[in-house]
Design a protein around this motif. Sequence first.
Motif, PDB file in Angstrom:
ATOM      1  N   THR A   1       9.505  32.223  59.870  1.00 16.21           N
ATOM      2  CA  THR A   1       9.869  33.069  61.013  1.00 16.21           C
ATOM      3  C   THR A   1      11.387  33.194  61.124  1.00 16.21           C
ATOM      4  O   THR A   1      12.117  32.293  60.703  1.00 16.21           O
TER       5      THR A   1
ATOM      6  N   VAL B   1      12.608  33.685  64.150  1.00 14.71           N
ATOM      7  CA  VAL B   1      12.890  33.236  65.525  1.00 14.71           C
ATOM      8  C   VAL B   1      13.519  31.842  65.457  1.00 14.71           C
ATOM      9  O   VAL B   1      13.039  30.967  64.723  1.00 14.71           O
TER      10      VAL B   1
ATOM     11  N   SER C   1       6.688  37.770  73.599  1.00 10.09           N
ATOM     12  CA  SER C   1       6.831  39.039  72.866  1.00 10.09           C
ATOM     13  C   SER C   1       7.197  38.770  71.405  1.00 10.09           C
ATOM     14  O   SER C   1       7.710  37.709  71.060  1.00 10.09           O
ATOM     15  N   GLN C   2       6.916  39.762  70.577  1.00 11.03           N
ATOM     16  CA  GLN C   2       7.090  39.672  69.118  1.00 11.03           C
ATOM     17  C   GLN C   2       6.516  38.350  68.580  1.00 11.03           C
ATOM     18  O   GLN C   2       7.200  37.613  67.841  1.00 11.03           O
TER      19      GLN C   2
ATOM     20  N   GLU D   1       4.781  35.418  66.572  1.00  7.95           N
ATOM     21  CA  GLU D   1       4.419  35.072  65.192  1.00  7.95           C
ATOM     22  C   GLU D   1       3.673  33.746  65.283  1.00  7.95           C
ATOM     23  O   GLU D   1       4.235  32.752  65.716  1.00  7.95           O
TER      24      GLU D   1
ATOM     25  N   GLY E   1       8.377  33.338  69.309  1.00  6.16           N
ATOM     26  CA  GLY E   1       8.617  34.673  69.868  1.00  6.16           C
ATOM     27  C   GLY E   1       9.636  34.585  70.982  1.00  6.16           C
ATOM     28  O   GLY E   1      10.496  33.684  70.981  1.00  6.16           O
ATOM     29  N   TYR E   2       9.495  35.471  71.968  1.00  6.88           N
ATOM     30  CA  TYR E   2      10.501  35.554  73.035  1.00  6.88           C
ATOM     31  C   TYR E   2       9.818  35.602  74.392  1.00  6.88           C
ATOM     32  O   TYR E   2       8.838  36.322  74.572  1.00  6.88           O
TER      33      TYR E   2
ATOM     34  N   ASP F   1      13.358  37.438  76.754  1.00  4.31           N
ATOM     35  CA  ASP F   1      14.412  37.578  75.735  1.00  4.31           C
ATOM     36  C   ASP F   1      14.963  36.250  75.208  1.00  4.31           C
ATOM     37  O   ASP F   1      15.919  36.240  74.435  1.00  4.31           O
TER      38      ASP F   1
END
Length: 323
Positions: free
Chosen positions: A48, A50, A76-77, A79, A104-105, A108
Motif C-alpha cells: 500500500t 498509505v 476512504s480509498q 485497501e 486508507g483515510y 483525510d
Amino acid sequence: MAPVNADIVNGSKVTSPVKKTLPEVEDNGKRYSYEMLVETANFLLSKTDVRPVIGVICGSGMGSYWNEGSLAENISQPECIAYEDIPNFPISTVEGHHGKLVFGYISDVPVVAMQGRFHYYEGYPLWKCCLPVRVMKLLGVKALIATNAAGGLNPNYKIGDLMIVRDHINMMGFAGNNPLHGPNDERFGPRFPPMNKAYNYEFRKVAKEVAKELNIDNMVREGVYTCLGGPNFETVAELNMLKMLGVDAVGMSTVHEVITARHCDMSVFALSLITNECVTSYDHDAEANHEEVLDVGRMRQDILRDYVSKLVNRFVKYLPQNP
Ligand SMILES: O=P(O)(O)O[C@@H]1C[C@H](O)[C@@H](CO)O1
C-alpha cells in the motif's frame, strides 16, 4: 452406542462462534523477534502507498466487520489485506471480527484499522494478541484508538452509552499475565514502562469537547475499564468485586493492547461501547450474550463512526512530530 455427531448438541445443530479452524493457535514458547515484525511491516508497506499515522482497533460490532454505515465503511480509498495473507500475523476466529487490515483515510488522515482483533480466549498468548500494535508502530503509527464492547458495571451507565477510558485495571497482569512478559527488546521500549499516563490527557479532553459538538455528550461517560480473560461472562460475585475495586466497564480486550502501545511510546485513546448491563444481583433474570453485544454495536454504528472520524481529525494536531 451410536457414534457422536460433533455437529449436533442437545438435538440442535451447533452454531459455533468459531468461524475458522486454527492451524496452530498455541505459541509453543516461540516469540517473534523484532526482525520478524520488521518483515511483517515491510510486507504491508510494499502492498500500500498509505502511510498511516493513526491506528484504529475495531471492537466487537464496532466496525469489526464491514457493514454499511460502520466505522470501517467510512475509510476512504480503502485497501484491505486479510490477516491470513500477512506474514507472522494471527487470524481472527470470533464472530463479528472479520480479520482484515484496512489502510486508507479517515477525515483525510492516513490510518490503518484492524477489522477484528485477537483475544486471549481464542488461545493466543497476550504478546501475540498485541503483535499488530507493534507492527503499527513499525509502520509509523503514532497514536492508537482502541475501541471495545463492554458490560456496564457503573449503575449510572445505560446500554448504548460510550465510555472514554480514563484508566484501566490490569486484572490479568495481577496474576502475572502481561503482554510484556519475557525478554524485553529495547528497540520497542523500556523494561519497566510507566502506566500512570496510559490514556492521553489531551485526547480525552478533545473527546469530551467533540461529544458536545456532536450533541452526544448525554451518552458519553468517562471511566475505568478492566479486561478479564473470558470467554465466559462474569459471575455476580466477580462483578460485585470489580465494582468495589472501582471498575466502570468490563470487557475482554484492550488493556494489553494499550500496555503494548505505551511501551513503544504510542499515544493512546480508548473507547468502550456499553453493550449490556452487568448483572450484579441474583434476582436479575438477564444473561449477557454475544448476539446482544453485536446488536448494540449495529445500533450505535452511525454515532460511533461519526464520533471516531471527528476524533481522528482532531487528534492529528496532538501527534508527536518526528525528531
Ligand atoms: O473485541 P471486544 O473487546 O470489543 O469484544 C467483546 C469482548 C468479547 O470478545 C465479546 C463478548 O461479546 O465482545
